[in-house]
Design a protein around this motif. Sequence first.
Motif, PDB file in Angstrom:
ATOM      1  N   GLN A 135      41.910  11.928  40.997  1.00  0.00           N
ATOM      2  CA  GLN A 135      40.691  11.616  40.259  1.00  0.00           C
ATOM      3  C   GLN A 135      40.829  10.348  39.422  1.00  0.00           C
ATOM      4  O   GLN A 135      39.907   9.970  38.707  1.00  0.00           O
ATOM      5  N   GLY A 136      41.998   9.682  39.513  1.00  0.00           N
ATOM      6  CA  GLY A 136      42.217   8.469  38.740  1.00  0.00           C
ATOM      7  C   GLY A 136      42.509   8.713  37.273  1.00  0.00           C
ATOM      8  O   GLY A 136      42.437   7.788  36.454  1.00  0.00           O
ATOM      9  N   LYS A 137      42.869   9.943  36.926  1.00  0.00           N
ATOM     10  CA  LYS A 137      43.164  10.286  35.526  1.00  0.00           C
ATOM     11  C   LYS A 137      44.665  10.109  35.262  1.00  0.00           C
ATOM     12  O   LYS A 137      45.397  11.057  34.977  1.00  0.00           O
ATOM     13  N   PHE A 138      45.117   8.867  35.339  1.00  0.00           N
ATOM     14  CA  PHE A 138      46.560   8.603  35.281  1.00  0.00           C
ATOM     15  C   PHE A 138      47.143   8.854  33.890  1.00  0.00           C
ATOM     16  O   PHE A 138      48.288   9.285  33.751  1.00  0.00           O
ATOM     17  N   GLU A 139      46.362   8.581  32.870  1.00  0.00           N
ATOM     18  CA  GLU A 139      46.855   8.821  31.514  1.00  0.00           C
ATOM     19  C   GLU A 139      47.111  10.303  31.277  1.00  0.00           C
ATOM     20  O   GLU A 139      48.103  10.692  30.648  1.00  0.00           O
ATOM     21  N   LEU A 140      46.226  11.148  31.789  1.00  0.00           N
ATOM     22  CA  LEU A 140      46.425  12.595  31.672  1.00  0.00           C
ATOM     23  C   LEU A 140      47.670  13.041  32.427  1.00  0.00           C
ATOM     24  O   LEU A 140      48.419  13.914  31.960  1.00  0.00           O
ATOM     25  N   ALA A 141      47.898  12.446  33.598  1.00  0.00           N
ATOM     26  CA  ALA A 141      49.085  12.784  34.381  1.00  0.00           C
ATOM     27  C   ALA A 141      50.356  12.435  33.608  1.00  0.00           C
ATOM     28  O   ALA A 141      51.331  13.196  33.605  1.00  0.00           O
ATOM     29  N   GLU A 142      50.343  11.283  32.948  1.00  0.00           N
ATOM     30  CA  GLU A 142      51.504  10.872  32.151  1.00  0.00           C
ATOM     31  C   GLU A 142      51.751  11.848  31.014  1.00  0.00           C
ATOM     32  O   GLU A 142      52.881  12.304  30.792  1.00  0.00           O
ATOM     33  N   ARG A 143      50.691  12.167  30.292  1.00  0.00           N
ATOM     34  CA  ARG A 143      50.828  13.060  29.142  1.00  0.00           C
ATOM     35  C   ARG A 143      51.278  14.451  29.570  1.00  0.00           C
ATOM     36  O   ARG A 143      52.029  15.132  28.871  1.00  0.00           O
ATOM     37  N   LEU A 144      50.835  14.876  30.748  1.00  0.00           N
ATOM     38  CA  LEU A 144      51.185  16.208  31.237  1.00  0.00           C
ATOM     39  C   LEU A 144      52.684  16.356  31.444  1.00  0.00           C
ATOM     40  O   LEU A 144      53.255  17.419  31.172  1.00  0.00           O
ATOM     41  N   TYR A 145      53.348  15.307  31.906  1.00  0.00           N
ATOM     42  CA  TYR A 145      54.786  15.392  32.179  1.00  0.00           C
ATOM     43  C   TYR A 145      55.646  15.138  30.952  1.00  0.00           C
ATOM     44  O   TYR A 145      56.815  15.514  30.920  1.00  0.00           O
ATOM     45  N   HIS A 146      55.091  14.488  29.941  1.00  0.00           N
ATOM     46  CA  HIS A 146      55.880  14.220  28.743  1.00  0.00           C
ATOM     47  C   HIS A 146      56.339  15.505  28.074  1.00  0.00           C
ATOM     48  O   HIS A 146      57.517  15.640  27.717  1.00  0.00           O
ATOM     49  N   PHE A 147      55.416  16.443  27.882  1.00  0.00           N
ATOM     50  CA  PHE A 147      55.753  17.665  27.142  1.00  0.00           C
ATOM     51  C   PHE A 147      56.870  18.468  27.799  1.00  0.00           C
ATOM     52  O   PHE A 147      57.886  18.756  27.151  1.00  0.00           O
ATOM     53  N   PRO A 148      56.742  18.838  29.087  1.00  0.00           N
ATOM     54  CA  PRO A 148      57.835  19.621  29.680  1.00  0.00           C
ATOM     55  C   PRO A 148      59.137  18.844  29.792  1.00  0.00           C
ATOM     56  O   PRO A 148      60.215  19.438  29.716  1.00  0.00           O
ATOM     57  N   TYR A 149      59.047  17.506  29.964  1.00  0.00           N
ATOM     58  CA  TYR A 149      60.284  16.726  30.052  1.00  0.00           C
ATOM     59  C   TYR A 149      61.094  16.860  28.760  1.00  0.00           C
ATOM     60  O   TYR A 149      62.298  17.119  28.791  1.00  0.00           O
ATOM     61  N   PHE A 150      60.429  16.707  27.634  1.00  0.00           N
ATOM     62  CA  PHE A 150      61.149  16.793  26.367  1.00  0.00           C
ATOM     63  C   PHE A 150      61.608  18.208  26.079  1.00  0.00           C
ATOM     64  O   PHE A 150      62.689  18.417  25.509  1.00  0.00           O
ATOM     65  N   ARG A 151      60.816  19.205  26.502  1.00  0.00           N
ATOM     66  CA  ARG A 151      61.239  20.588  26.299  1.00  0.00           C
ATOM     67  C   ARG A 151      62.446  20.924  27.167  1.00  0.00           C
ATOM     68  O   ARG A 151      63.412  21.540  26.696  1.00  0.00           O
ATOM     69  N   ILE A 152      62.391  20.533  28.428  1.00  0.00           N
ATOM     70  CA  ILE A 152      63.507  20.803  29.342  1.00  0.00           C
ATOM     71  C   ILE A 152      64.762  20.074  28.899  1.00  0.00           C
ATOM     72  O   ILE A 152      65.871  20.617  28.937  1.00  0.00           O
ATOM     73  N   SER A 153      64.620  18.825  28.477  1.00  0.00           N
ATOM     74  CA  SER A 153      65.787  18.066  28.024  1.00  0.00           C
ATOM     75  C   SER A 153      66.406  18.707  26.785  1.00  0.00           C
ATOM     76  O   SER A 153      67.628  18.664  26.591  1.00  0.00           O
ATOM     77  N   LYS A 154      65.565  19.321  25.969  1.00  0.00           N
ATOM     78  CA  LYS A 154      66.072  20.008  24.777  1.00  0.00           C
ATOM     79  C   LYS A 154      66.872  21.246  25.175  1.00  0.00           C
ATOM     80  O   LYS A 154      67.924  21.530  24.605  1.00  0.00           O
ATOM     81  N   TYR A 155      66.385  21.995  26.166  1.00  0.00           N
ATOM     82  CA  TYR A 155      67.067  23.212  26.603  1.00  0.00           C
ATOM     83  C   TYR A 155      68.361  22.906  27.349  1.00  0.00           C
ATOM     84  O   TYR A 155      69.388  23.534  27.130  1.00  0.00           O
ATOM     85  N   TYR A 156      68.306  21.921  28.283  1.00  0.00           N
ATOM     86  CA  TYR A 156      69.399  21.726  29.224  1.00  0.00           C
ATOM     87  C   TYR A 156      70.207  20.452  29.018  1.00  0.00           C
ATOM     88  O   TYR A 156      71.295  20.327  29.586  1.00  0.00           O
ATOM     89  N   GLY A 157      69.683  19.502  28.249  1.00  0.00           N
ATOM     90  CA  GLY A 157      70.391  18.238  28.054  1.00  0.00           C
ATOM     91  C   GLY A 157      69.800  17.130  28.917  1.00  0.00           C
ATOM     92  O   GLY A 157      69.133  17.384  29.921  1.00  0.00           O
TER      93      GLY A 157
END
Length: 222
Positions: A121-143
């Motif tokens: 749908q061309g909503k690239f900013e939303l796609a970026e924001r969607l991956y930021h949250f789990p990336y930081f959470r996963i990195s916190k859990y696993y390194g």
Amino acid sequence: MNKGEYMLHKGLLEHPVKWELYLQQGNWEEASRLLQICDKEISNSNSKFGVPFPPSNLKLREPYQLLIHCRRGLGEMLMKRGKYEDAEVLLGQTFAMLNVKNYYPSLIGLLNLLTESYEKQGKFELAERLYHFPYFRISKYYGEKHPDTLKFLYKLATVYHYRDQPRSEELFRKCLIAQQSGLPRNHPDILKTAVGLAILLTKMSRFKEAEKIFRNIIKNTR
């Protein structure tokens, strides 16, 4: 298991085999009907008996996984039909139910589909924001160098290439360096990241750098 938990468990386990059958047959309408029944069971159990989502009782997590799996299948069918907005709503609602710690495998699949619906749908900013949250959470859990963390970092790099190519390059290189420090040089994850970086450099008209990476990829796959 209290009365509310029993009712919810019973309602969610009544239809999983039929879900799979209808999804395999491409019968979206019937699969959707069963999904709505189970959604109603969840809603009624939450309102009448106070069963939380995600459930704290481990015995309830398996049927919830079936529900999530069904919703993911429905989301895929909507995507194939070009109904990206409908898929976005369905997958977004399901994603909001999950947490990183207890539903990590399901989270990855939903994120990939939801991000794809945004990209279509061309909503690239939303796609970026969607991956930021789990990336930081996963990195916190696993390194930072854990394989699962790097999978999210790779996906974050791929969604950035639509709007911010320098940022995408930075993330690709960060991911590649971390992978090279802990994996064999011909590991599929390394090759996948290297290809992504080379394609990005090609789009940025940095052909010599891209060629060098492609040659290294060929060398490492022999």
